[in-house]
Design a protein around this motif. Structure first.
Motif, PDB file in Angstrom:
ATOM      1  N   TYR A 183       5.007  10.705  -3.393  1.00  0.00           N
ATOM      2  CA  TYR A 183       4.396   9.725  -2.490  1.00  0.00           C
ATOM      3  C   TYR A 183       5.372   9.218  -1.430  1.00  0.00           C
ATOM      4  N   GLU A 184       6.641   9.536  -1.582  1.00  0.00           N
ATOM      5  CA  GLU A 184       7.628   9.137  -0.579  1.00  0.00           C
ATOM      6  C   GLU A 184       7.405   9.876   0.740  1.00  0.00           C
ATOM      7  N   ASN A 203       0.720   3.258  -9.369  1.00  0.00           N
ATOM      8  CA  ASN A 203       1.919   4.092  -9.518  1.00  0.00           C
ATOM      9  C   ASN A 203       3.019   3.356 -10.265  1.00  0.00           C
ATOM     10  N   HIS A 225      -0.316   0.128  -4.421  1.00  0.00           N
ATOM     11  CA  HIS A 225       0.702   1.109  -4.830  1.00  0.00           C
ATOM     12  C   HIS A 225       1.272   0.813  -6.216  1.00  0.00           C
ATOM     13  N   GLU A 255      10.853   6.141  -7.926  1.00  0.00           N
ATOM     14  CA  GLU A 255      10.977   5.258  -6.769  1.00  0.00           C
ATOM     15  C   GLU A 255      11.872   4.075  -7.122  1.00  0.00           C
ATOM     16  N   SER A 283       2.860   5.441   6.380  1.00  0.00           N
ATOM     17  CA  SER A 283       2.235   4.147   6.091  1.00  0.00           C
ATOM     18  C   SER A 283       0.830   4.064   6.669  1.00  0.00           C
ATOM     19  N   HIS A 294       4.811  12.333 -11.840  1.00  0.00           N
ATOM     20  CA  HIS A 294       5.686  11.643 -10.886  1.00  0.00           C
ATOM     21  C   HIS A 294       6.890  12.538 -10.647  1.00  0.00           C
ATOM     22  N   HIS A 326       5.014   1.138   1.147  1.00  0.00           N
ATOM     23  CA  HIS A 326       5.852   0.707   0.022  1.00  0.00           C
ATOM     24  C   HIS A 326       7.314   1.061   0.261  1.00  0.00           C
ATOM     25  N   LYS A 331       0.857  -1.176   0.000  1.00  0.00           N
ATOM     26  CA  LYS A 331       0.000   0.000   0.000  1.00  0.00           C
ATOM     27  C   LYS A 331       0.897   1.230   0.000  1.00  0.00           C
ATOM     28  N   THR A 332       0.370   2.340  -0.478  1.00  0.00           N
ATOM     29  CA  THR A 332       1.150   3.572  -0.486  1.00  0.00           C
ATOM     30  C   THR A 332       1.491   3.965   0.942  1.00  0.00           C
ATOM     31  N   TYR A 378      -3.536   9.342  -2.382  1.00  0.00           N
ATOM     32  CA  TYR A 378      -2.981   8.105  -2.918  1.00  0.00           C
ATOM     33  C   TYR A 378      -2.943   8.131  -4.444  1.00  0.00           C
ATOM     34  N   SER A 393      13.046   0.732  -6.557  1.00  0.00           N
ATOM     35  CA  SER A 393      12.531  -0.404  -5.796  1.00  0.00           C
ATOM     36  C   SER A 393      13.461  -1.615  -5.830  1.00  0.00           C
TER      37      SER A 393
END
Length: 639
Positions: free
Chosen positions: A508-509, A93, A89, A125, A513, A121, A63, A59-60, A489, A127
């Motif tokens: 979104y960073e 996204n 998320h 991100e 949570s 954006h 993440h 979830k955002t 979100y 990942s």
């Protein structure tokens, strides 16, 4: 193959996504394991299990935690372990998520701005994931595991995003949504219960259906439906298990819990987005069979306008038939979210399509049938604010308030009402007033502008909106209330709106949570954010002791006593949940242990900074351990 699921922390709600994916994997002969990052033993689990696949559901907000864990895995194991993330998320996204070995320049471009319906954006991100799974992942998950086992490409699997297929298909391929749920396996609860406190917790979570047809702008469901509709694969908006299949799984679990020594189930929480809309044949059958074959009290989520509808003449028509059937089936408590006390916000920013009369009538009906009530109501919603007279920047602020009012219609409401110019009900005179303010402001224009905004129900202070939201909960006499702060979100219409009014920059960073924490919006001052936090705690306190509300709204919310209010909130919450919402009995030996765990979960939810560096590798000691991890890993290889 060996598959390791990674979740962030223990929770009293079953991680049903993980439990279902584990069952699907086991059905095809794979071994599954679980790591809870809260237990801080990821490195030890990796060393013991040596998994082939690691799977996250993100979830955002949370993440970020999974990205950190995944970077640790990739730095230690590289290509030896395949890592994948599904969930909300990545679904909404995926364009902004950089995969393992991919450069930022390779990401698909998201052209447009905050008013285009395709969000920008502002940050890539990183990942280090190998793939993403978007949308419904049941069938994609099974096909992905089969392809990995046979060392085949994943590129042509619908709902999967890889480095190579996103170059060919910037918009991922989707398969039809699953209509028949009955052929899905039962949840693999033992995977989770053997490593968390859920095994000793007497409430079980189930889903009787998937999907929601409503258009609330803060929820993912509207964009979820739109994404499938745009690819011609909308299907049914609401899909159900049959009554017999649902009951069979509950009965099977009760046999298993007796065999394995888990706490006997006392209460069922149905976690559907919308449990029921009408007195359908399904509900009639459920009301006949569930009390006879299961016989447990349950909780479910619905909407106020299922039970009450305001007619054109202002009268309210009640629909008691649905409630009578639910009560017959064993309904103990119900969730009906309000989301905003202010009519303008509820109708034009959140697009709830629900009137104040319907809200009051529905909760009055619950009192008549002695049903425990729960409601979510969102605080910290960036709404137009009318400036006070004497403000040195009055003209600019008044113009800004009118422009934001228009944006509520043309960004938020227009997106869910295609084809309308400006959205339903937009007061066109605001355009003329804005033009006059820009050209030659005078007292008449200023006065008319303020009156036009006040006529819409807009306020002079953002906290007034939050006070309205707490106030309607108290007047409705709701038992359990939660007041989360709005989070923007990805994929939601409300995010487009908050970006358009300049309250959110698209990063979104920055999000926590949990949405039960301080607002992330830049439009509120630190004092206003403190007052929102205070209201979120005092709101529950004042629904239990309403005599305190006049003093709380005038004095207490302004004081820097948030931790004290949090403790008062926990006391009030514990009381109403135990008495009205989830009335379960606990073994005396488990009460203090459970209370301690819940206390730590609640503290982390409201106060812990989710952006700090988590330690996944060193086991906690003593009182700092939020839960005691077991050494049970599961899987045939341990036998």
């Amino acid at each position: 193959m060996k598959i390791l699921f990674v979740i962030k922390e223990e929770d009293p709600i079953d991680p049903m996504n993980v439990e279902l994916l584990s069952a699907l994997a086991k059905r095809d002969g794979h071994e599954t394991f679980l790591n809870v990052l809260q237990h801080r033993n990821l490195a030890d689990t990796m060393r013991k299990v040596q998994p082939d696949v690691i799977a996250y559901s993100g979830k955002t907000g949370e993440h970020k935690t999974f990205y950190k864990a995944n970077r640790f895995v990739k730095e230690a194991y590289g290509d030896k372990v395949f890592t994948v993330m599904g969930g909300p998320h990545p679904t909404f996204n995926h364009r902004g998520i950089q995969l393992f070995g991919e450069t930022a320049a390779e990401l698909p471009k998201a052209n447009g701005d905050a008013t285009s319906g395709r969000q920008r954006h502002v940050i890539v991100e990183r990942s280090d994931l190998d793939a993403l799974c978007i949308g419904e992942g049941d069938d994609a998950w099974v096909e992905m595991l089969a392809a990995l086992q046979k060392k085949r490409s994943l590129d042509e699997i619908p709902n999967m995003v890889t480095r190579s297929n996103r170059k060919l298909h910037p918009e991922p391929m989707l398969r039809e949504r699953r209509i028949d749920l009955d052929d899905l396996p039962y949840y693999d609860r033992a995977l989770v219960y053997d490593k968390t406190f859920l095994g000793a917790f007497p409430m079980r979570s189930f889903m009787s259906s998937r999907g929601c047809p409503f258009r609330c702008t803060y929820c993912f469901n509207y964009d979820w439906n739109k994404t499938y509709r745009d690819q011609g694969k909308l299907g049914k908006l609401h899909n159900r298990y049959s009554v017999d299949r649902l009951i069979a799984e509950i009965q099977d679990w009760r046999r298993m819990e007796a065999e394995k020594g888990y706490a006997p189930t006392q209460f069922i929480k149905f976690y559907d987005d919308m449990f029921e809309f009408r007195a359908s044949p399904w509900l009639v059958e459920f009301a006949e069979k569930f009390p006879r074959e299961v016989g447990l009290p349950f909780f479910c989520l619905v909407r106020c306008d299922i039970f009450a509808h305001e007619e054109k003449d202002g009268s309210v028509k009640l629909n008691e038939e649905v409630l009578v059937l639910l009560k017959k089936a064993g309904l103990q408590s119900i969730s009906m979210s309000i989301e905003a006390g202010n009519n303008f916000i509820r109708e034009n920013i959140l697009v709830r399509d629900m009137t104040e009369k319907e809200i009051f009538a529905a909760f009055d009906l619950m009192k008549k049938y002695k049903i425990g009530t729960f409601a979510n109501t969102i605080l910290g919603i960036p709404a137009p604010v009318i400036p006070h007279k004497g403000d040195p920047d009055f003209d600019n602020k008044l113009h800004k308030a009118m422009n934001e009012t228009k944006l509520a219609y043309v960004v938020a409401k227009k997106q869910v009402e295609p084809g309308r110019n400006g959205g339903k009900g937009y007061p066109a005179e605001l355009d003329g007033l804005m033009t006059r303010l820009e050209a030659k402001p005078d007292e008449t224009t200023r006065s008319e502008g303020v009156q036009a905004l006040e006529a819409l129900g807009l306020k002079h202070d953002p906290i007034e909106y939050d006070i309205q939201s707490v106030d309607i909960n108290i007047k409705c006499g709701i038992h359990h209330t939660m007041f989360p702060r709005l989070d923007p979100y990805p994929g939601t219409v409300i995010t487009d709106y908050t970006m358009a009014v300049g309250a959110f920059d698209g990063n979104y960073e920055k999000l926590h949570s949990s949405y039960d924490t301080t607002s992330s919006f830049t439009c509120f001052t630190p004092k206003q954010k403190m007052m929102q936090d205070n209201l979120s705690f005092l709101g529950q306190v004042c629904t239990v002791w309403p005599w305190l509300w006049p003093f709380a709204r005038k004095v207490l919310i302004k004081l820097p006593l948030t931790p004290l209010y949090w403790f008062m909130f926990l006391v009030a919450k514990t009381y109403v949940i135990k008495r009205y919402v989830y009335p379960m009995k606990f073994h005396p030996g488990n009460v203090f242990h459970a209370a301690y765990r819940v206390l730590l979960v609640e503290y982390k939810k409201f106060f812990q900074n989710s952006n700090k560096d988590e330690n996944f590798y060193t086991k906690p000691k003593g009182w700092r351990a939020a839960a005691t991890p077991t050494d049970v890993l599961g899987g045939r290889w341990e036998a």
